[in-house]
Enzyme design. Structure first.
Site, PDB file in Angstrom:
ATOM      1  N   LYS A 296       0.963  -1.208   0.016  1.00  0.00           N
ATOM      2  CA  LYS A 296      -0.258  -0.036   0.013  1.00  0.00           C
ATOM      3  C   LYS A 296       0.890   1.158  -0.015  1.00  0.00           C
ATOM      4  O   LYS A 296       0.495   2.336  -0.744  1.00  0.00           O
ATOM      5  CB  LYS A 296      -0.885  -0.078   1.117  1.00  0.00           C
ATOM      6  CG  LYS A 296      -1.394   1.242   1.838  1.00  0.00           C
ATOM      7  CD  LYS A 296      -2.377   1.096   2.987  1.00  0.00           C
ATOM      8  CE  LYS A 296      -2.754   2.639   3.701  1.00  0.00           C
ATOM      9  NZ  LYS A 296      -1.506   3.293   4.218  1.00  0.00           N
ATOM     10  N   ASN A 297       1.836   1.440   1.001  1.00  0.00           N
ATOM     11  CA  ASN A 297       2.672   2.461   0.917  1.00  0.00           C
ATOM     12  C   ASN A 297       3.568   2.622  -0.124  1.00  0.00           C
ATOM     13  O   ASN A 297       4.096   4.037  -0.220  1.00  0.00           O
ATOM     14  CB  ASN A 297       3.174   2.641   2.356  1.00  0.00           C
ATOM     15  CG  ASN A 297       2.248   2.670   3.531  1.00  0.00           C
ATOM     16  OD1 ASN A 297       1.229   2.874   3.418  1.00  0.00           O
ATOM     17  ND2 ASN A 297       2.786   2.744   4.779  1.00  0.00           N
TER      18      ASN A 297
ATOM     19  N   CYS B 190      -6.226   8.206   8.537  1.00  0.00           N
ATOM     20  CA  CYS B 190      -6.424   7.448   9.915  1.00  0.00           C
ATOM     21  C   CYS B 190      -6.240   8.202  11.006  1.00  0.00           C
ATOM     22  O   CYS B 190      -5.520   9.499  10.719  1.00  0.00           O
ATOM     23  CB  CYS B 190      -5.072   6.466  10.060  1.00  0.00           C
ATOM     24  SG  CYS B 190      -5.741   4.701   9.298  1.00  0.00           S
TER      25      CYS B 190
ATOM     26  N   ARG C 196      -1.885  14.859  12.215  1.00  0.00           N
ATOM     27  CA  ARG C 196      -1.017  14.673  11.429  1.00  0.00           C
ATOM     28  C   ARG C 196      -0.616  15.814  10.375  1.00  0.00           C
ATOM     29  O   ARG C 196      -1.122  16.050   9.436  1.00  0.00           O
ATOM     30  CB  ARG C 196      -1.328  13.493  10.414  1.00  0.00           C
ATOM     31  CG  ARG C 196      -1.091  12.479  11.279  1.00  0.00           C
ATOM     32  CD  ARG C 196      -1.869  11.286  10.577  1.00  0.00           C
ATOM     33  NE  ARG C 196      -0.731  10.458   9.695  1.00  0.00           N
ATOM     34  CZ  ARG C 196      -0.976   9.424   8.907  1.00  0.00           C
ATOM     35  NH1 ARG C 196      -2.359   8.907   8.816  1.00  0.00           N
ATOM     36  NH2 ARG C 196      -0.142   8.801   8.186  1.00  0.00           N
TER      37      ARG C 196
ATOM     38  N   ASP D  29       3.418   1.047  12.089  1.00  0.00           N
ATOM     39  CA  ASP D  29       2.420   0.381  11.535  1.00  0.00           C
ATOM     40  C   ASP D  29       2.267  -1.150  11.919  1.00  0.00           C
ATOM     41  O   ASP D  29       1.493  -1.671  11.534  1.00  0.00           O
ATOM     42  CB  ASP D  29       2.394   0.513   9.890  1.00  0.00           C
ATOM     43  CG  ASP D  29       2.217   1.772   9.103  1.00  0.00           C
ATOM     44  OD1 ASP D  29       1.726   2.771  10.099  1.00  0.00           O
ATOM     45  OD2 ASP D  29       2.495   2.031   7.931  1.00  0.00           O
TER      46      ASP D  29
ATOM     47  N   ARG E 244      -9.156  -0.431   3.623  1.00  0.00           N
ATOM     48  CA  ARG E 244      -8.126   0.653   3.402  1.00  0.00           C
ATOM     49  C   ARG E 244      -6.747   0.121   2.833  1.00  0.00           C
ATOM     50  O   ARG E 244      -6.224   0.648   2.112  1.00  0.00           O
ATOM     51  CB  ARG E 244      -7.882   1.955   4.209  1.00  0.00           C
ATOM     52  CG  ARG E 244      -9.171   2.767   4.537  1.00  0.00           C
ATOM     53  CD  ARG E 244      -8.821   3.788   5.501  1.00  0.00           C
ATOM     54  NE  ARG E 244      -7.503   4.168   5.014  1.00  0.00           N
ATOM     55  CZ  ARG E 244      -6.512   4.869   5.588  1.00  0.00           C
ATOM     56  NH1 ARG E 244      -6.869   4.937   7.137  1.00  0.00           N
ATOM     57  NH2 ARG E 244      -5.250   5.004   5.124  1.00  0.00           N
TER      58      ARG E 244
HETATM   59  C1  UD1 Z   1       3.466   7.155   6.236  1.00  0.00           C
HETATM   60  C2  UD1 Z   1       2.887   5.624   5.815  1.00  0.00           C
HETATM   61  C3  UD1 Z   1       2.247   5.305   7.380  1.00  0.00           C
HETATM   62  C4  UD1 Z   1       3.381   5.170   8.419  1.00  0.00           C
HETATM   63  C5  UD1 Z   1       4.059   6.620   8.386  1.00  0.00           C
HETATM   64  C6  UD1 Z   1       5.309   6.284   9.373  1.00  0.00           C
HETATM   65  C7  UD1 Z   1       2.071   6.080   3.599  1.00  0.00           C
HETATM   66  C8  UD1 Z   1       1.084   6.241   2.620  1.00  0.00           C
HETATM   67  N1  UD1 Z   1       1.716   6.169   4.825  1.00  0.00           N
HETATM   68  O1  UD1 Z   1       2.764   7.989   6.628  1.00  0.00           O
HETATM   69  O2  UD1 Z   1       1.436   3.939   7.024  1.00  0.00           O
HETATM   70  O3  UD1 Z   1       2.558   4.934   9.692  1.00  0.00           O
HETATM   71  O4  UD1 Z   1       4.603   6.957   6.975  1.00  0.00           O
HETATM   72  O5  UD1 Z   1       5.996   5.360   9.013  1.00  0.00           O
HETATM   73  O6  UD1 Z   1       3.218   5.851   3.175  1.00  0.00           O
HETATM   74  N2  UD1 Z   1       4.634  15.042  10.329  1.00  0.00           N
HETATM   75  C9  UD1 Z   1       4.891  16.214  10.687  1.00  0.00           C
HETATM   76  N3  UD1 Z   1       4.964  17.340   9.558  1.00  0.00           N
HETATM   77  C10 UD1 Z   1       4.795  16.630   8.319  1.00  0.00           C
HETATM   78  C11 UD1 Z   1       4.716  15.312   7.968  1.00  0.00           C
HETATM   79  C12 UD1 Z   1       4.902  14.597   8.972  1.00  0.00           C
HETATM   80  O7  UD1 Z   1       4.932  16.871  11.805  1.00  0.00           O
HETATM   81  O8  UD1 Z   1       4.685  17.694   7.195  1.00  0.00           O
HETATM   82  C13 UD1 Z   1       4.930  14.239  11.495  1.00  0.00           C
HETATM   83  C14 UD1 Z   1       3.601  13.315  11.573  1.00  0.00           C
HETATM   84  O9  UD1 Z   1       2.532  13.984  12.385  1.00  0.00           O
HETATM   85  C15 UD1 Z   1       4.026  11.906  12.360  1.00  0.00           C
HETATM   86  C16 UD1 Z   1       5.411  11.760  11.786  1.00  0.00           C
HETATM   87  O10 UD1 Z   1       5.896  13.111  11.378  1.00  0.00           O
HETATM   88  O11 UD1 Z   1       3.910  12.245  13.705  1.00  0.00           O
HETATM   89  C17 UD1 Z   1       5.783  10.576  10.671  1.00  0.00           C
HETATM   90  O12 UD1 Z   1       4.724  11.155   9.698  1.00  0.00           O
HETATM   91  P1  UD1 Z   1       5.240  10.534   8.346  1.00  0.00           P
HETATM   92  O13 UD1 Z   1       6.482   9.947   8.424  1.00  0.00           O
HETATM   93  O14 UD1 Z   1       5.134  11.903   7.346  1.00  0.00           O
HETATM   94  O15 UD1 Z   1       4.118   9.540   7.896  1.00  0.00           O
HETATM   95  P2  UD1 Z   1       3.097   9.714   6.771  1.00  0.00           P
HETATM   96  O16 UD1 Z   1       3.975   9.864   5.463  1.00  0.00           O
HETATM   97  O17 UD1 Z   1       1.840  10.394   6.878  1.00  0.00           O
END
Ligand code: UD1
Length: 427
Positions: free
Chosen positions: A22-23, A116, A121, A305, A397
């Site tokens: 998925k990711n 989710c 986020r 995850d 999902r």
């Molecule tokens: C991706 C994965 C998700 C996984 C996560 C962490 C996909 C589609 N989803 O989500 O399944 O749980 O990585 O391995 O690939 N953050 C900020 N600002 C930002 C972006 C992120 O503060 O602009 C924070 C988030 O709130 C969170 C942390 O960084 O606490 C990690 O988020 P991130 O690595 O960005 O996860 P996703 O890309 O949303």
């Protein structure tokens, strides 16, 4: 709304081949906009998030069709830079489209993304990165408007190795003028898969999998045929399924090294773990043992995850375990649901203290999020009696027909859509 009824007391055993990731698939689907020629994707998982991403691509004007198991996305016909509100609101990964739409049309207009509910986020790192590439971004009325002309390469230092921000900046940089260097980039295997896809389309990206990713912009990419990597989180979920039910499961078609941290934990729990080049066999040896300490971290740390699924296992393990969630601030909602099944746990901020019980008991529970829902399925399989999981559509999902996979391994999960048994419906 979908309810799943899980029959307890199963012992999962057998072999399953794992679905596509998925990711990895979601950012790759976003990247199809950059190529401007047809893309054939193999092993793209049939899951709700991917279907929603395809609906968004269609609404932008892309042509999407399936040929057998292959998915063909043709973005030559894409013409719109405005992302639809309702669909994007359901899917956090719609944020990846910001980078690729902006790069393709020099303009993008998107609502804030959904996904989710596992904590606040923010997308500040995504927006900051795009600004570094010379995009002008305006946030107003719940929407994000970006304008850029041709983007310009730059050095982007991420405050935190965000997976999504790393990928979004990579997408925006592919057709930018000059070199972009992303420092403190996330190192997840799915980012390597995105890089491999982008290279297959003629873009110049290297370094993914390490903290510095370098993208040299080119004017245009081309079509490609690409196989999406296997899903390490789905693979890990079924392995934990073996451990929690006292079973013996082999997951094939996967990359074992990508789940090493889980394999260490399963060994520490007392399971026998056997790896080959592309499969892992997990054989439980009696009741699992508790694990003193586990904390989630960006890759190569223990994946957030898989935290909920490990939580379920530790809930029935012998002894006390401590689990710390460092990545998301609100990712313990399954803890309360497991308590309804007679699990014992205490949450103190980002730390869970789990005291394993001999047996869980079936109950009515709620899947608050995708992985938390999968954790409840595993708990339900190991419990005495029947567990009813409300809002199980959230599991769909990210898991491709989890009910069938578990059925093939000897467990029983029945999906009920608005109270109607899905098996009966298909007969
Ligand atoms: C991706 C994965 C998700 C996984 C996560 C962490 C996909 C589609 N989803 O989500 O399944 O749980 O990585 O391995 O690939 N953050 C900020 N600002 C930002 C972006 C992120 O503060 O602009 C924070 C988030 O709130 C969170 C942390 O960084 O606490 C990690 O988020 P991130 O690595 O960005 O996860 P996703 O890309 O949303």
């Amino acid at each position: 709304m979908s309810d799943w009824v899980v029959r307890g007391g199963a012992v999962l055993s057998g072999t399953v081949s794992v679905q596509g990731s998925k990711n990895a698939a979601l950012p790759i689907l976003a990247a199809t906009l950059l190529a401007e020629e047809p893309i054939r994707l193999l092993n793209c998982p049939v899951i709700r998030d991917a279907e929603n991403m395809l609906k968004i691509l269609r609404s932008l004007g892309c042509t999407v069709r399936r040929e057998g198991d292959d998915l063909i996305v043709d973005s030559r016909t894409a013409s719109d830079f405005v992302l639809p509100t309702a669909l994007s609101g359901e899917l956090r990964s719609s944020i990846f489209l910001l980078g690729s739409v902006l790069s393709r049309f020099s303009e993008a207009d998107a609502p804030y993304p959904g996904g989710c509910e596992i904590g606040n986020r923010p997308i500040d790192l995504h927006l900051e990165g795009l600004r570094r590439l010379n995009a002008v971004i305006e946030e107003r009325g719940g929407r994000i408007r970006c304008r850029g002309g041709r983007l310009r390469g730059a050095v982007v230092d991420l405050d935190y190795p965000s997976v999504g921000a790393t990928e979004n900046i990579m997408l925006a940089a592919c057709r930018a003028e000059g070199r972009t260097t992303v420092r403190n980039a996330a190192c997840e295997p799915e980012i390597v898969d995105l890089q491999n896809f982008l290279r297959a389309c003629g873009f110049r990206v290297h370094g993914a999998g390490m903290p510095t990713v370098v993208i040299d912009g080119v004017e245009q990419g081309h079509g490609a045929t690409y196989r999406v990597m296997p899903d390490r989180i789905a693979a890990g979920t079924y392995m934990i399924g073996a451990a929690i039910t006292g079973g013996d499961v082999t997951v094939t078609g996967m990359q074992p090294d990508a789940v090493d941290t889980l394999l260490y934990k399963l060994s520490a729990c007392g399971c026998e773990v056997t790896k080959t080049a592309d499969s892992v066999r997990v054989r439980a040896r009696g009741r699992a043992r508790g694990v003193a300490f586990t904390e989630t971290r960006p890759y190569p740390g223990f994946p957030t995850d898989l935290q909920p699924q490990l939580f379920s296992l530790l809930s029935v393990a012998d002894g006390n375990s401590v689990l710390v969630e460092n990545v998301f601030e609100n990712r313990f909602r399954h803890a309360q649901e497991l308590k309804r099944m007679d699990a014992k746990n205490r949450i103190l901020d980002r730390t869970a203290i789990i005291t394993g019980v001999e047996r869980l008991h079936g109950a009515e529970v709620i899947a608050h999020d995708l992985r938390g829902g999968a954790a409840l399925v595993l708990a339900g399989l190991s419990a005495e009696g029947e567990t009813v999981i409300r809002h199980a559509e959230r599991i769909e999902r990210g898991y491709e027909r989890m009910d069938s996979v578990i059925g093939r391994l000897g467990g029983s999960v029945i999906r009920k859509e608005d109270g109607i048994d899905q098996e009966e419906k298909t007969q």
